[in-house]
Design a protein around this motif. Structure first.
Motif, PDB file in Angstrom:
ATOM      1  N   TYR A  37      -8.243  -0.789  13.446  1.00  0.00           N
ATOM      2  CA  TYR A  37      -6.824  -0.806  13.786  1.00  0.00           C
ATOM      3  C   TYR A  37      -6.484   0.406  14.646  1.00  0.00           C
ATOM      4  N   GLY A  62     -14.861   0.447  -3.088  1.00  0.00           N
ATOM      5  CA  GLY A  62     -13.460   0.802  -2.930  1.00  0.00           C
ATOM      6  C   GLY A  62     -12.622  -0.444  -2.770  1.00  0.00           C
ATOM      7  N   SER A  63     -11.502  -0.267  -2.176  1.00  0.00           N
ATOM      8  CA  SER A  63     -10.583  -1.382  -2.018  1.00  0.00           C
ATOM      9  C   SER A  63     -10.924  -2.184  -0.776  1.00  0.00           C
ATOM     10  N   GLN A  64     -10.682  -3.451  -0.826  1.00  0.00           N
ATOM     11  CA  GLN A  64     -10.838  -4.269   0.361  1.00  0.00           C
ATOM     12  C   GLN A  64      -9.588  -4.235   1.219  1.00  0.00           C
ATOM     13  N   GLY A  65      -8.577  -3.511   0.754  1.00  0.00           N
ATOM     14  CA  GLY A  65      -7.319  -3.582   1.470  1.00  0.00           C
ATOM     15  C   GLY A  65      -6.913  -2.320   2.192  1.00  0.00           C
ATOM     16  N   ASN A  66      -7.330  -1.155   1.645  1.00  0.00           N
ATOM     17  CA  ASN A  66      -6.769   0.058   2.210  1.00  0.00           C
ATOM     18  C   ASN A  66      -7.440   0.421   3.521  1.00  0.00           C
ATOM     19  N   LEU A  67      -6.799   1.240   4.297  1.00  0.00           N
ATOM     20  CA  LEU A  67      -7.328   1.718   5.564  1.00  0.00           C
ATOM     21  C   LEU A  67      -7.741   3.174   5.434  1.00  0.00           C
ATOM     22  N   PHE A  82      -8.100   6.375   7.808  1.00  0.00           N
ATOM     23  CA  PHE A  82      -7.588   6.804   9.100  1.00  0.00           C
ATOM     24  C   PHE A  82      -8.389   7.966   9.672  1.00  0.00           C
ATOM     25  N   VAL A 113      -5.225  -4.846  16.401  1.00  0.00           N
ATOM     26  CA  VAL A 113      -6.186  -5.110  15.336  1.00  0.00           C
ATOM     27  C   VAL A 113      -7.394  -5.755  15.999  1.00  0.00           C
ATOM     28  N   ARG A 118     -13.066  -4.478  10.471  1.00  0.00           N
ATOM     29  CA  ARG A 118     -11.899  -4.530  11.336  1.00  0.00           C
ATOM     30  C   ARG A 118     -11.459  -3.108  11.662  1.00  0.00           C
ATOM     31  N   SER A 149       2.079  -0.469  14.653  1.00  0.00           N
ATOM     32  CA  SER A 149       0.818  -1.142  14.930  1.00  0.00           C
ATOM     33  C   SER A 149       0.680  -1.454  16.415  1.00  0.00           C
ATOM     34  N   TYR A 195      -2.940   2.558  15.715  1.00  0.00           N
ATOM     35  CA  TYR A 195      -1.523   2.758  15.464  1.00  0.00           C
ATOM     36  C   TYR A 195      -1.009   3.871  16.363  1.00  0.00           C
ATOM     37  N   TYR A 229       0.853  -1.189   0.000  1.00  0.00           N
ATOM     38  CA  TYR A 229       0.000   0.000   0.000  1.00  0.00           C
ATOM     39  C   TYR A 229       0.887   1.236   0.000  1.00  0.00           C
ATOM     40  N   PHE A 282      -3.598   6.861  16.160  1.00  0.00           N
ATOM     41  CA  PHE A 282      -4.547   6.837  15.055  1.00  0.00           C
ATOM     42  C   PHE A 282      -5.392   5.577  15.128  1.00  0.00           C
ATOM     43  N   TYR A 294       0.416   5.313   1.052  1.00  0.00           N
ATOM     44  CA  TYR A 294      -0.377   6.358   1.679  1.00  0.00           C
ATOM     45  C   TYR A 294       0.470   7.629   1.660  1.00  0.00           C
ATOM     46  N   TYR A 338      -3.106   0.414  -3.901  1.00  0.00           N
ATOM     47  CA  TYR A 338      -2.992  -0.867  -3.229  1.00  0.00           C
ATOM     48  C   TYR A 338      -2.706  -1.949  -4.255  1.00  0.00           C
ATOM     49  N   LEU A 376       4.405   4.778  11.458  1.00  0.00           N
ATOM     50  CA  LEU A 376       3.316   4.244  12.265  1.00  0.00           C
ATOM     51  C   LEU A 376       3.668   2.856  12.792  1.00  0.00           C
ATOM     52  N   ASP A 384      -5.508  -1.360  -7.086  1.00  0.00           N
ATOM     53  CA  ASP A 384      -6.595  -0.433  -6.798  1.00  0.00           C
ATOM     54  C   ASP A 384      -6.000   0.965  -6.745  1.00  0.00           C
ATOM     55  N   LEU A 438     -11.080  -7.421  15.399  1.00  0.00           N
ATOM     56  CA  LEU A 438     -11.733  -8.075  14.265  1.00  0.00           C
ATOM     57  C   LEU A 438     -13.204  -8.401  14.478  1.00  0.00           C
TER      58      LEU A 438
END
Lengths: 114, 114
Positions: B33, B97-102, B104, B48, B31, B45, B35, A33, B88, A35, A48, B43, A56, B50
């Motif tokens: 997160y 959108g994406s299933q992966g991005n976060l 914030f 997480v 989910r 972690s 940080y 990713y 954060f 950012y 991504y 950042l 993406d 879930l």
């Protein structure tokens, strides 16, 4: 083990020039990713990559921004014809690509466009 | 579109006191997160979360998730100076959108004073 690495750590460029930012993800991580973090906009998703799937690109702010990922590993984010508003910290993260997995962030590239 | 809001944005605490940072999100996120970011650093972690009711603790920090209320909290117990940082929260869009991005929140800048 080694974490996510990014280079350069700092980049100063003149408005209108192109820049390339590099990200080396954690070995074995299939998801990568990009950012960016700026004072005015906070942390924003850019792009991504997941395995061999099409990336993406929904977060890219303009067509001056592009990214590629070669061999499923290293990624390069390219900004063409940089503008002052592109000044920010560009952060790369990687994960194992499974739902709920932690995204591990690199140290970032601090970009300043004069 | 997922939106994530944190409050407070700034928090000044005395050592030894307890406090809670709140993270509200606008649509379903499967989910959540947390940080930590130290000045000039990337950042790190923390947690997480879930599932509804998930609670995780590490040292003086405890995070929880209530998916029905769309709320996560980060509770600080008996704060110490070393906890001074920006925290954060981030959610993952479940639909579109994406299933992966976060996505914030703007971050909570915590300052722990003796």
């Amino acid at each position: 083990g080694a974490g996510v690495s990014q280079s350069p750590s700092n980049k100063v460029t003149e408005k209108g020039k192109d820049v390339e930012l590099r990200c080396d993800p954690i070995s074995g991580h299939t998801a990568l990713y990009w950012y960016r973090q700026s004072l005015g906009q906070g942390l924003e998703f850019l792009i991504y990559f997941q395995g061999n799937s099409a990336p993406d690109k929904s977060g890219l702010p303009s067509d001056r921004f592009s990214a590629e990922r070669t061999g499923g590993s290293v990624s390069t984010l390219t900004i063409q014809r940089t503008q002052q508003e592109d000044s920010a910290v560009y952060l790369c993260a990687s994960s194992r690509g499974l739902p709920g997995e932690t995204q591990y962030f690199g140290p970032g590239t601090r970009l300043l466009v004069l | 579109e997922l939106k994530v809001e944190q409050n407070p944005l700034f928090l000044s605490m005395q050592e030894g006191k307890n406090y809670t940072i709140y993270c509200n999100y606008s649509t379903t996120s499967d989910r959540l997160y947390w940080y930590r970011q130290d000045p000039g650093k990337s950042l790190e972690s923390l947690f997480v979360l879930l599932s509804n009711g998930a609670v995780k603790q590490e040292g003086r920090l405890m995070a929880s998730l209530d998916t029905k209320a769309r709320l996560s909290t980060l509770h600080i117990t008996a704060a110490v100076h070393d906890l001074s940082a920006t925290y954060f929260c981030a959610g993952a869009p479940q639909y579109g959108g994406s299933q992966g991005n976060l996505i914030f929140g703007k971050g909570t800048k915590l300052s722990v004073k003796p």
